[in-house]
Design an enzyme around this catalytic site. Sequence first.
Site, PDB file in Angstrom:
ATOM      1  N   ARG A 126       0.833  -1.204   0.000  1.00 54.53           N
ATOM      2  CA  ARG A 126       0.000   0.000   0.000  1.00 54.53           C
ATOM      3  C   ARG A 126       0.873   1.262   0.000  1.00 54.53           C
ATOM      4  NH1 ARG A 126      -4.722   0.032   4.316  1.00 54.53           N
ATOM      5  NH2 ARG A 126      -5.211  -1.799   3.111  1.00 54.53           N
ATOM      6  N   CYS A 161      -7.637 -17.343  14.209  1.00 55.66           N
ATOM      7  CA  CYS A 161      -8.550 -17.103  15.328  1.00 55.66           C
ATOM      8  C   CYS A 161      -9.965 -17.613  15.039  1.00 55.66           C
ATOM      9  CB  CYS A 161      -8.626 -15.612  15.636  1.00 55.66           C
ATOM     10  SG  CYS A 161      -7.023 -14.832  15.797  1.00 55.66           S
TER      11      CYS A 161
HETATM   12  P1  FAD Z   1       1.493 -17.192  12.446  1.00 53.50           P
HETATM   13  O1  FAD Z   1       0.236 -16.510  12.116  1.00 53.50           O
HETATM   14  O2  FAD Z   1       1.426 -18.506  13.148  1.00 53.50           O
HETATM   15  O3  FAD Z   1       2.335 -17.379  11.102  1.00 53.50           O
HETATM   16  C1  FAD Z   1       3.623 -17.927  11.120  1.00 53.50           C
HETATM   17  C2  FAD Z   1       3.884 -18.600   9.780  1.00 53.50           C
HETATM   18  O4  FAD Z   1       5.295 -18.727   9.618  1.00 53.50           O
HETATM   19  C3  FAD Z   1       3.328 -20.012   9.697  1.00 53.50           C
HETATM   20  O5  FAD Z   1       2.516 -20.154   8.558  1.00 53.50           O
HETATM   21  C4  FAD Z   1       4.573 -20.898   9.572  1.00 53.50           C
HETATM   22  O6  FAD Z   1       4.356 -21.976   8.698  1.00 53.50           O
HETATM   23  C5  FAD Z   1       5.588 -19.931   8.973  1.00 53.50           C
HETATM   24  N1  FAD Z   1       6.981 -20.283   9.240  1.00 53.50           N
HETATM   25  C6  FAD Z   1       7.544 -20.539  10.443  1.00 53.50           C
HETATM   26  N2  FAD Z   1       8.866 -20.772  10.308  1.00 53.50           N
HETATM   27  C7  FAD Z   1       9.145 -20.668   8.982  1.00 53.50           C
HETATM   28  C8  FAD Z   1      10.339 -20.802   8.227  1.00 53.50           C
HETATM   29  N3  FAD Z   1      11.504 -21.080   8.788  1.00 53.50           N
HETATM   30  N4  FAD Z   1      10.257 -20.648   6.879  1.00 53.50           N
HETATM   31  C9  FAD Z   1       9.079 -20.359   6.280  1.00 53.50           C
HETATM   32  N5  FAD Z   1       7.907 -20.225   6.958  1.00 53.50           N
HETATM   33  C10 FAD Z   1       7.954 -20.360   8.307  1.00 53.50           C
HETATM   34  N6  FAD Z   1      -5.162 -14.442  18.924  1.00 53.50           N
HETATM   35  C11 FAD Z   1      -6.010 -13.525  19.401  1.00 53.50           C
HETATM   36  O7  FAD Z   1      -5.589 -12.384  19.680  1.00 53.50           O
HETATM   37  N7  FAD Z   1      -7.335 -13.806  19.583  1.00 53.50           N
HETATM   38  C12 FAD Z   1      -7.858 -15.010  19.278  1.00 53.50           C
HETATM   39  O8  FAD Z   1      -9.062 -15.230  19.446  1.00 53.50           O
HETATM   40  C13 FAD Z   1      -6.984 -16.014  18.770  1.00 53.50           C
HETATM   41  N8  FAD Z   1      -7.457 -17.232  18.448  1.00 53.50           N
HETATM   42  C14 FAD Z   1      -6.602 -18.171  17.930  1.00 53.50           C
HETATM   43  C15 FAD Z   1      -7.105 -19.414  17.603  1.00 53.50           C
HETATM   44  C16 FAD Z   1      -6.267 -20.401  17.094  1.00 53.50           C
HETATM   45  C17 FAD Z   1      -6.828 -21.733  16.752  1.00 53.50           C
HETATM   46  C18 FAD Z   1      -4.885 -20.109  16.905  1.00 53.50           C
HETATM   47  C19 FAD Z   1      -3.947 -21.161  16.357  1.00 53.50           C
HETATM   48  C20 FAD Z   1      -4.368 -18.862  17.241  1.00 53.50           C
HETATM   49  C21 FAD Z   1      -5.226 -17.886  17.757  1.00 53.50           C
HETATM   50  N9  FAD Z   1      -4.750 -16.625  18.110  1.00 53.50           N
HETATM   51  C22 FAD Z   1      -5.614 -15.684  18.606  1.00 53.50           C
HETATM   52  C23 FAD Z   1      -3.308 -16.280  18.013  1.00 53.50           C
HETATM   53  C24 FAD Z   1      -2.980 -15.561  16.716  1.00 53.50           C
HETATM   54  O9  FAD Z   1      -3.497 -16.266  15.640  1.00 53.50           O
HETATM   55  C25 FAD Z   1      -1.465 -15.432  16.618  1.00 53.50           C
HETATM   56  O10 FAD Z   1      -1.043 -14.588  17.662  1.00 53.50           O
HETATM   57  C26 FAD Z   1      -0.994 -14.863  15.290  1.00 53.50           C
HETATM   58  O11 FAD Z   1      -1.377 -15.697  14.232  1.00 53.50           O
HETATM   59  C27 FAD Z   1       0.530 -14.727  15.283  1.00 53.50           C
HETATM   60  O12 FAD Z   1       0.981 -14.304  14.037  1.00 53.50           O
HETATM   61  P2  FAD Z   1       2.429 -14.692  13.515  1.00 53.50           P
HETATM   62  O13 FAD Z   1       2.562 -14.040  12.183  1.00 53.50           O
HETATM   63  O14 FAD Z   1       3.444 -14.433  14.557  1.00 53.50           O
HETATM   64  O15 FAD Z   1       2.415 -16.280  13.355  1.00 53.50           O
END
Ligand code: FAD
Length: 444
Positions: free
Chosen positions: A22, A43
């Site tokens: 963006r 989530c």
């Molecule tokens: P993620 O969204 O997990 O993404 C990380 C990605 O990195 C993954 O796809 C993984 O495959 C990839 N990856 C990792 N290592 C590598 C590598 N070396 N090379 C390439 N790719 C890699 N939070 C809330 O605030 N409220 C809620 O109600 C809530 N409900 C949830 C329900 C569920 C079932 C889950 C699982 C989580 C929930 N969360 C909730 C938490 C929220 O989803 C996470 O805090 C958020 O997704 C974190 O974002 P992230 O980008 O750090 O990690």
Amino acid sequence: MKKVIIVGGVAGGATTATQLRRINPDIEITIYDKHRDVSFANCGMPYQISGEVHSRDQLIAYTKEKFQQKSIEVKTYHEVIQVDTTHNKVTVKNLITNSVMEDYYDYLVLSPGARPRQLPALEDSDIVFLLHKLEDLDDIMQHIKLKPAEHVLIIGTGFVSLEVLESLVLRGIKVSVVHRSNHIYSVIEKEFADELLIHLQERGVDVYLNAEVTQVEGSTVTLSTEDTLDVDMIFSGVGIIPNTAFLNDSNIELTDKDLIPINNYCQTNIENVYALGDAIETNYFHVDRSVNIALAWPAHRMAYLIAHHLSGNNPAPLAGLLGSQIIRVFDFHIASVGLAHNLLEHYDYDVIEHTQRNMAGYMPQSRPIHLRVYYEKLSGKILRASIFGEDKVDKMTDTLSAHMYHGGSIYELINLEPAYAPSFSSPKSVLNMIGYKALEKQDS
Ligand code: FAD
């Protein structure tokens, strides 16, 4: 043209990519993700199990095609296995072909998240399910479709476990839960967690406390308490581990918990490497203490900040997190904001507690709401608040979060002016009452 490589394409990674596009029509952006799907709402996944979300496709925010239209390259099943910060280089393994390649960046953004912890006792069982990726949700839904489950065992009582539990019960499935201590949902104080426990039991959930799974043989589960259960599925939700092993030789600093420490602009110790989401360590907003908050809001807030900072837009720094969190379990809403309760012992604090109806008590739909606020004795600064009830818990939590963000003390809660009519609040809201009680205590 500058190139940004993003590791991880779900909450933090996908949001950073779209925000960046963006702001910068010309910047080159590549996302690597080791799994099948990117940009989905983790989530929302429990609510597809319950049927509240009708289609799992509703959970997909951006498809690969949509990224392509925005000129964002997305490479799934590509795992970043090494980072060389001296040469601005990542080594990437294609998990389909097993081939390894190198790619170069001007800026690297790390949003690798965390993975569910696995229990050794469950390793060889084919009825064990997790819920972290969209693939996990598809596996669960496929299993239920092929053989409708009658009895599911849930291991652990974190928020994902509780949301899955609720969803399964709403589908009419019998649920048992095993938890290794006598304090379920440990992010909340034991007294509040005990109220939740009663609520679960009233809904027909069998809860095994101070128990662990020792063996799974076919559909028979043996617990450390020597109870045995016959189940169709096991859902395991026993915590998460940050996905940071690939950074071990990168010169990017990691904490003793394998988290990535960041500054107020989400930069790591290496200036052109940013990090966000579940794998990072930052600071609390209101006290000088580090924290990891594995929730969606921080990931989205940090994505915006990184996109602007990396683009040279001079955004205001992120001054830390308050850790607001909330969960719905049937009729029970439970939330907290501020310091984790097990850290309060480091502060000289006092507590005010108050229960009243969440609107004028004569209204038939009014429900009790319970608030506990911890504050520094000397200054009145609010350290933490915990709230439970059936309705308006979110409103109280968000109001307190805003009050804390603006440095409001417990005493100043008397000045928060609610929008009052009998079906919304009371002339003296529960937050006002906490303030009055704190003043009374100060004067006594
Ligand atoms: P993620 O969204 O997990 O993404 C990380 C990605 O990195 C993954 O796809 C993984 O495959 C990839 N990856 C990792 N290592 C590598 C590598 N070396 N090379 C390439 N790719 C890699 N939070 C809330 O605030 N409220 C809620 O109600 C809530 N409900 C949830 C329900 C569920 C079932 C889950 C699982 C989580 C929930 N969360 C909730 C938490 C929220 O989803 C996470 O805090 C958020 O997704 C974190 O974002 P992230 O980008 O750090 O990690």
